[in-house]
Design a protein around this motif. Structure first.
Motif, PDB file in Angstrom:
ATOM      1  N   HIS A 224      -6.196  63.381  -1.836  1.00 42.71           N
ATOM      2  CA  HIS A 224      -7.414  62.578  -1.801  1.00 42.71           C
ATOM      3  C   HIS A 224      -7.351  61.858  -0.684  1.00 42.71           C
ATOM      4  CE1 HIS A 224     -10.486  59.874  -3.383  1.00 42.71           C
ATOM      5  NE2 HIS A 224      -9.546  58.843  -2.945  1.00 42.71           N
ATOM      6  N   VAL A 225      -6.247  61.361  -0.293  1.00 39.03           N
ATOM      7  CA  VAL A 225      -6.293  60.643   1.034  1.00 39.03           C
ATOM      8  C   VAL A 225      -6.867  61.124   2.126  1.00 39.03           C
ATOM      9  CG1 VAL A 225      -4.683  59.219   2.696  1.00 39.03           C
ATOM     10  CG2 VAL A 225      -4.604  58.630  -0.102  1.00 39.03           C
ATOM     11  N   HIS A 226      -6.398  62.374   2.412  1.00 40.38           N
ATOM     12  CA  HIS A 226      -6.770  63.324   3.332  1.00 40.38           C
ATOM     13  C   HIS A 226      -8.199  63.509   3.279  1.00 40.38           C
ATOM     14  CE1 HIS A 226      -2.968  63.915   5.372  1.00 40.38           C
ATOM     15  NE2 HIS A 226      -2.399  64.246   4.263  1.00 40.38           N
ATOM     16  N   GLU A 227      -8.617  63.755   2.049  1.00 41.77           N
ATOM     17  CA  GLU A 227     -10.235  64.096   1.980  1.00 41.77           C
ATOM     18  C   GLU A 227     -10.932  62.803   2.374  1.00 41.77           C
ATOM     19  OE1 GLU A 227     -10.675  65.083  -2.070  1.00 41.77           O
ATOM     20  OE2 GLU A 227      -9.903  67.156  -1.772  1.00 41.77           O
ATOM     21  N   VAL A 228     -10.430  61.691   2.025  1.00 46.28           N
ATOM     22  CA  VAL A 228     -11.181  60.438   2.372  1.00 46.28           C
ATOM     23  C   VAL A 228     -11.152  60.272   3.884  1.00 46.28           C
ATOM     24  CG1 VAL A 228     -11.065  57.854   1.972  1.00 46.28           C
ATOM     25  CG2 VAL A 228     -11.074  59.393  -0.083  1.00 46.28           C
ATOM     26  N   GLU A 229      -9.821  60.435   4.351  1.00 51.07           N
ATOM     27  CA  GLU A 229      -9.723  60.371   6.066  1.00 51.07           C
ATOM     28  C   GLU A 229     -10.682  61.323   6.582  1.00 51.07           C
ATOM     29  OE1 GLU A 229      -5.517  60.935   6.343  1.00 51.07           O
ATOM     30  OE2 GLU A 229      -5.234  58.491   5.946  1.00 51.07           O
TER      31      GLU A 229
ATOM     32  N   GLU B 165     -13.588  62.580   5.525  1.00 49.29           N
ATOM     33  CA  GLU B 165     -14.908  62.172   5.535  1.00 49.29           C
ATOM     34  C   GLU B 165     -15.099  60.867   6.540  1.00 49.29           C
ATOM     35  OE1 GLU B 165     -15.104  61.158   1.295  1.00 49.29           O
ATOM     36  OE2 GLU B 165     -15.055  63.365   0.733  1.00 49.29           O
ATOM     37  N   MET B 166     -14.139  60.001   6.506  1.00 47.67           N
ATOM     38  CA  MET B 166     -14.381  58.785   7.405  1.00 47.67           C
ATOM     39  C   MET B 166     -14.538  59.465   8.924  1.00 47.67           C
ATOM     40  SD  MET B 166     -12.089  56.076   5.558  1.00 47.67           S
ATOM     41  CE  MET B 166     -11.810  54.982   6.870  1.00 47.67           C
ATOM     42  N   LEU B 167     -13.440  60.522   9.231  1.00 50.22           N
ATOM     43  CA  LEU B 167     -13.686  60.651  10.576  1.00 50.22           C
ATOM     44  C   LEU B 167     -14.908  61.706  10.945  1.00 50.22           C
ATOM     45  CD1 LEU B 167     -12.168  61.293  13.140  1.00 50.22           C
ATOM     46  CD2 LEU B 167     -11.176  63.276  12.086  1.00 50.22           C
ATOM     47  N   GLU B 168     -15.381  62.373   9.868  1.00 55.71           N
ATOM     48  CA  GLU B 168     -16.731  63.194   9.955  1.00 55.71           C
ATOM     49  C   GLU B 168     -17.834  61.904  10.384  1.00 55.71           C
ATOM     50  OE1 GLU B 168     -18.935  66.745   9.705  1.00 55.71           O
ATOM     51  OE2 GLU B 168     -16.614  66.330   9.689  1.00 55.71           O
TER      52      GLU B 168
ATOM     53  N   LYS C 264     -21.678  59.338  14.114  1.00 52.13           N
ATOM     54  CA  LYS C 264     -21.992  58.184  14.604  1.00 52.13           C
ATOM     55  C   LYS C 264     -22.178  58.282  16.458  1.00 52.13           C
ATOM     56  CE  LYS C 264     -21.425  54.954  11.088  1.00 52.13           C
ATOM     57  NZ  LYS C 264     -20.439  53.573  10.747  1.00 52.13           N
ATOM     58  N   ALA C 265     -20.776  58.857  16.503  1.00 52.74           N
ATOM     59  CA  ALA C 265     -20.507  58.718  18.225  1.00 52.74           C
ATOM     60  C   ALA C 265     -21.516  59.913  18.644  1.00 52.74           C
ATOM     61  CB  ALA C 265     -19.012  59.394  18.361  1.00 52.74           C
ATOM     62  N   PHE C 266     -21.832  61.106  17.913  1.00 53.94           N
ATOM     63  CA  PHE C 266     -22.542  62.145  18.626  1.00 53.94           C
ATOM     64  C   PHE C 266     -24.205  61.645  18.645  1.00 53.94           C
ATOM     65  CE2 PHE C 266     -25.580  65.729  17.697  1.00 53.94           C
ATOM     66  CZ  PHE C 266     -25.343  66.590  18.465  1.00 53.94           C
ATOM     67  N   ARG C 267     -24.784  60.677  17.851  1.00 53.62           N
ATOM     68  CA  ARG C 267     -25.977  60.204  17.934  1.00 53.62           C
ATOM     69  C   ARG C 267     -25.848  59.260  19.162  1.00 53.62           C
ATOM     70  NH1 ARG C 267     -25.549  60.237  12.103  1.00 53.62           N
ATOM     71  NH2 ARG C 267     -24.889  58.133  11.954  1.00 53.62           N
TER      72      ARG C 267
END
Length: 161
Positions: free
Chosen positions: A83-88, A90-93, A98-101
């Motif tokens: 779960h922690v890795h999934e949340v991390e 999602e946050m990274l994505e 945001k950076a891509f934009r």
């Protein structure tokens, strides 16, 4: 309970730093533990912490150490860790999007040479006299050779070592 993020930890640090000296002392940590009903001796806490005070970075490392130890002692570690890795992830994505934009100035889903040059100039990272060729910069990660970076190519670039 989900892990605290960096913003939460900085707020906690600021609240714990009661004398506002930029460090959390063993006494200030003991105050926190006592206020939540956990008894601890100063010398034991100092052994656990490894020093007499924590600056903000040390405090973050201390928290992460506690979280890692807490995970390793739980019965449901695999599920929690997943779960922690999934949340991390999602946050990274989200952060990468945001950076891509920032670079995809016309919002067409691609970063062109011109957009890269303009965005880097706005960020103060591009100088005309430096002789860098933005086409070569893009070509390194342009896996389909279309002269543009899509999000997946941008992500590969940002996550490369």
């Amino acid at each position: 309970m989900s892990p605290l993020n960096t913003v939460h930890l900085h707020r906690i640090f600021d609240k714990l730093d009661r004398n506002k000296d930029g460090h959390v002392s063993i006494d200030e940590l003991m105050w926190l533990l006592e206020s939540i009903g956990v008894g601890a001796k100063g010398d034991e806490l100092e052994l656990l912490v490894g020093q007499t005070t924590l600056d903000p970075l040390d405090f973050l490392f201390f928290y992460e150490t506690l979280v890692i130890k807490g995970k390793s002692s739980c019965n449901n570690c695999f599920v929690q860790e997943k779960h922690v890795h999934e949340v991390e992830g999602e946050m990274l994505e989200r952060d990468l999007r945001k950076a891509f934009r920032v670079f995809d100035l016309n919002d067409d889903g691609f970063i062109s040479c011109e957009e890269l040059k303009i965005a880097l100039s706005r960020l103060g990272l591009w100088e005309d006299h430096c002789g860098q060729d933005c086409k070569r910069m893009i070509d390194v990660y342009d896996s389909n050779s279309d002269g543009l970076l899509d999000f997946e190519e941008f992500k590969a670039m940002m996550l490369s070592d």
